[in-house]
Design a protein around this motif. Sequence first.
Motif, PDB file in Angstrom:
ATOM      1  N   TRP A  66       5.855  -5.321   6.173  1.00 24.75           N
ATOM      2  CA  TRP A  66       6.096  -4.373   7.273  1.00 24.75           C
ATOM      3  C   TRP A  66       5.818  -5.037   8.616  1.00 24.75           C
ATOM      4  CZ3 TRP A  66       3.490   0.890   5.435  1.00 24.75           C
ATOM      5  CH2 TRP A  66       4.216   1.395   4.347  1.00 24.75           C
ATOM      6  N   ILE A  90       8.283  -1.512  -0.970  1.00 25.06           N
ATOM      7  CA  ILE A  90       8.285  -0.099  -1.328  1.00 25.06           C
ATOM      8  C   ILE A  90       9.482   0.603  -0.715  1.00 25.06           C
ATOM      9  CG2 ILE A  90       7.055   2.059  -0.850  1.00 25.06           C
ATOM     10  CD1 ILE A  90       4.503   0.467  -1.485  1.00 25.06           C
ATOM     11  N   LEU A 134     -11.854   5.537   6.584  1.00 28.90           N
ATOM     12  CA  LEU A 134     -12.458   6.842   6.835  1.00 28.90           C
ATOM     13  C   LEU A 134     -13.771   6.959   6.059  1.00 28.90           C
ATOM     14  CD1 LEU A 134      -9.110   7.652   6.990  1.00 28.90           C
ATOM     15  CD2 LEU A 134     -10.222   9.746   7.644  1.00 28.90           C
ATOM     16  N   GLU A 187       8.412   0.840  -6.287  1.00 31.64           N
ATOM     17  CA  GLU A 187       8.514  -0.570  -5.921  1.00 31.64           C
ATOM     18  C   GLU A 187       9.907  -1.088  -6.200  1.00 31.64           C
ATOM     19  OE1 GLU A 187       5.403  -2.733  -7.870  1.00 31.64           O
ATOM     20  OE2 GLU A 187       3.884  -1.579  -6.791  1.00 31.64           O
ATOM     21  N   ARG A 204      -2.240   1.679   7.019  1.00 35.64           N
ATOM     22  CA  ARG A 204      -3.147   1.229   5.965  1.00 35.64           C
ATOM     23  C   ARG A 204      -3.426   2.373   4.978  1.00 35.64           C
ATOM     24  NH1 ARG A 204      -8.930  -0.450   7.491  1.00 35.64           N
ATOM     25  NH2 ARG A 204      -9.606  -1.054   5.420  1.00 35.64           N
ATOM     26  N   VAL A 205      -3.680   3.565   5.529  1.00 35.59           N
ATOM     27  CA  VAL A 205      -3.957   4.725   4.676  1.00 35.59           C
ATOM     28  C   VAL A 205      -2.745   5.046   3.809  1.00 35.59           C
ATOM     29  CG1 VAL A 205      -4.200   7.232   4.803  1.00 35.59           C
ATOM     30  CG2 VAL A 205      -5.751   5.773   6.102  1.00 35.59           C
ATOM     31  N   VAL A 206      -1.547   5.046   4.421  1.00 34.18           N
ATOM     32  CA  VAL A 206      -0.341   5.430   3.671  1.00 34.18           C
ATOM     33  C   VAL A 206      -0.055   4.407   2.573  1.00 34.18           C
ATOM     34  CG1 VAL A 206       2.162   5.697   3.872  1.00 34.18           C
ATOM     35  CG2 VAL A 206       0.649   6.848   5.475  1.00 34.18           C
ATOM     36  N   LEU A 207      -0.208   3.110   2.872  1.00 37.20           N
ATOM     37  CA  LEU A 207       0.021   2.097   1.838  1.00 37.20           C
ATOM     38  C   LEU A 207      -0.969   2.260   0.695  1.00 37.20           C
ATOM     39  CD1 LEU A 207       0.837  -1.455   3.157  1.00 37.20           C
ATOM     40  CD2 LEU A 207       2.000  -0.108   1.428  1.00 37.20           C
ATOM     41  N   SER A 208      -2.228   2.526   1.049  1.00 39.57           N
ATOM     42  CA  SER A 208      -3.229   2.684  -0.005  1.00 39.57           C
ATOM     43  C   SER A 208      -2.906   3.908  -0.851  1.00 39.57           C
ATOM     44  CB  SER A 208      -4.619   2.762   0.625  1.00 39.57           C
ATOM     45  OG  SER A 208      -5.329   3.851   0.157  1.00 39.57           O
ATOM     46  N   LEU A 209      -2.397   4.981  -0.226  1.00 41.35           N
ATOM     47  CA  LEU A 209      -2.002   6.174  -0.986  1.00 41.35           C
ATOM     48  C   LEU A 209      -0.809   5.867  -1.884  1.00 41.35           C
ATOM     49  CD1 LEU A 209      -2.348   9.018   1.653  1.00 41.35           C
ATOM     50  CD2 LEU A 209      -3.612   8.810  -0.471  1.00 41.35           C
ATOM     51  N   ILE A 210       0.181   5.144  -1.351  1.00 40.22           N
ATOM     52  CA  ILE A 210       1.387   4.872  -2.143  1.00 40.22           C
ATOM     53  C   ILE A 210       1.028   4.034  -3.374  1.00 40.22           C
ATOM     54  CG2 ILE A 210       3.600   3.640  -2.132  1.00 40.22           C
ATOM     55  CD1 ILE A 210       4.058   4.624   0.676  1.00 40.22           C
ATOM     56  N   ARG A 211       0.026   3.163  -3.222  1.00 37.84           N
ATOM     57  CA  ARG A 211      -0.410   2.389  -4.394  1.00 37.84           C
ATOM     58  C   ARG A 211      -0.992   3.304  -5.467  1.00 37.84           C
ATOM     59  NH1 ARG A 211      -2.968  -1.291  -0.721  1.00 37.84           N
ATOM     60  NH2 ARG A 211      -1.353  -2.763  -0.078  1.00 37.84           N
ATOM     61  N   ALA A 253       2.069  -4.550   3.335  1.00 36.21           N
ATOM     62  CA  ALA A 253       1.663  -4.423   4.738  1.00 36.21           C
ATOM     63  C   ALA A 253       2.133  -5.641   5.541  1.00 36.21           C
ATOM     64  CB  ALA A 253       0.146  -4.279   4.833  1.00 36.21           C
ATOM     65  N   VAL A 287       6.752  11.837  -0.743  1.00 35.29           N
ATOM     66  CA  VAL A 287       6.618  10.377  -0.800  1.00 35.29           C
ATOM     67  C   VAL A 287       5.989   9.968  -2.132  1.00 35.29           C
ATOM     68  CG1 VAL A 287       5.416   8.397   0.213  1.00 35.29           C
ATOM     69  CG2 VAL A 287       6.581  10.021   1.695  1.00 35.29           C
ATOM     70  N   ALA A 288       4.985  10.745  -2.599  1.00 32.84           N
ATOM     71  CA  ALA A 288       4.341  10.414  -3.876  1.00 32.84           C
ATOM     72  C   ALA A 288       5.353  10.470  -5.005  1.00 32.84           C
ATOM     73  CB  ALA A 288       3.189  11.384  -4.153  1.00 32.84           C
ATOM     74  N   SER A 324       8.676   7.532  -3.857  1.00 31.21           N
ATOM     75  CA  SER A 324       8.554   6.114  -3.511  1.00 31.21           C
ATOM     76  C   SER A 324       8.332   5.271  -4.762  1.00 31.21           C
ATOM     77  CB  SER A 324       7.437   5.908  -2.495  1.00 31.21           C
ATOM     78  OG  SER A 324       6.213   6.237  -3.054  1.00 31.21           O
ATOM     79  N   LEU A 367     -10.306   7.366   1.651  1.00 33.09           N
ATOM     80  CA  LEU A 367      -9.213   6.557   2.208  1.00 33.09           C
ATOM     81  C   LEU A 367      -9.784   5.399   3.022  1.00 33.09           C
ATOM     82  CD1 LEU A 367      -6.798   9.401   3.328  1.00 33.09           C
ATOM     83  CD2 LEU A 367      -6.634   7.952   1.315  1.00 33.09           C
ATOM     84  N   PRO A 368      -9.057   4.273   3.086  1.00 35.32           N
ATOM     85  CA  PRO A 368      -9.595   3.120   3.809  1.00 35.32           C
ATOM     86  C   PRO A 368      -9.796   3.425   5.288  1.00 35.32           C
ATOM     87  CG  PRO A 368      -7.281   2.774   3.220  1.00 35.32           C
ATOM     88  CD  PRO A 368      -7.725   4.005   2.500  1.00 35.32           C
TER      89      PRO A 368
END
Lengths: 199, 199
Positions: free
Chosen positions: B93, B64, B21, B57, A28-35, B90, B51-52, B55, B18-19
């Motif tokens: 995945w 992704i 946290l 779409e 969830r964290v990684v997807l939110s970061l990639i967005r 998500a 990754v930033a 990556s 982050l979601p």
Amino acid sequence: MAEGSDDIQALIGQFARLPGLGPRSARRVVLSLIRRRTGQMAQLAALMASVAEHSRECARCGNIGESELCAICADPARANGELCVVEDVADLWALERGRAYRGRYHVLGGTLSALDEIGPDELGIPQLLARVGDEGITEVILALNATVEGQTTAHYLAEALENTGIRVTRLAQGVPIGGELDYLDDGTISAALRARRQL
Amino acid sequence: MAEGSDDIQALIGQFARLPGLGPRSARRVVLSLIRRRTGQMAQLAALMASVAEHSRECARCGNIGESELCAICADPARANGELCVVEDVADLWALERGRAYRGRYHVLGGTLSALDEIGPDELGIPQLLARVGDEGITEVILALNATVEGQTTAHYLAEALENTGIRVTRLAQGVPIGGELDYLDDGTISAALRARRQL
């Protein structure tokens, strides 16, 4: 490869190893970061690389900072003769957030543990005792956790400081501010009752 | 400044956004990283920067990956005439981890929502309908969440595909594998009963 690319999978794996996160929250964290990959994610990566490169332990107290002495040890106003002993840096941060303590700290980095072969030398207790003499400390506050290990370590330190003429104190135990008696454990209630104060 | 340095405080602030946290778990994560600053933390920062940067779409399905077409769209073996429509990456995945689906995907990136002014164009539904014709799709599987918004979007898509001769299906609803009836909500039990199957 379910998740995007090898790097994305590796990143999820790394996040899943952090305390309090697991595979699901890491995804969830990684997807939110990639967005937010051009904003928040790039910033976070740069900041993390910078902190990884520049942060270091204070040579005197064990706090984390960016120079040989941390901001607290470097501040002469905090040399007021009080030395607060904590188990780890998280405890030091918690005390600093409280803004009630104006002296210096000593971070042990753990507690005495015969099982894990952690003795006084591993915790740097000789250095702590040396600081007490060198820095003209008049009071040592043992702010160790109220666990068996924390209290064993506190006892050991209290004995080591016994004949030095220095005042050795520990944090008060009792009802937390805002706490409801009904939700407190029996031990805390007994301790609060034993240490009751006249109004 | 309670926590070490400005950079450390900024890092804690970033993690806290982050979601899943908050400030407390962010401090715990950052301290644990700083303890491993030459190993895990430096690795994680480098991986995150990579990754930033890389990556992106997938131009076709919205998954992704690291190239114009994602690994699934680039794999000719997955052009089997099935197209699975999901709300976000998500969900894609999650389906890929199940290893049961061998066709291609289309990621909507959300659901229809009059309140948030998200209509068919915002979700790229015209592109989805174009893909159905271009790629010779014979079955569209609507794998949308069983929420009001998900089901509204599924209805809309089912109507849009009504006269194309394409088979439109949705995921079965019922008791999850390993689920106990006693812990299921009434709606799921009713749905499972209505869709009961002969043994």
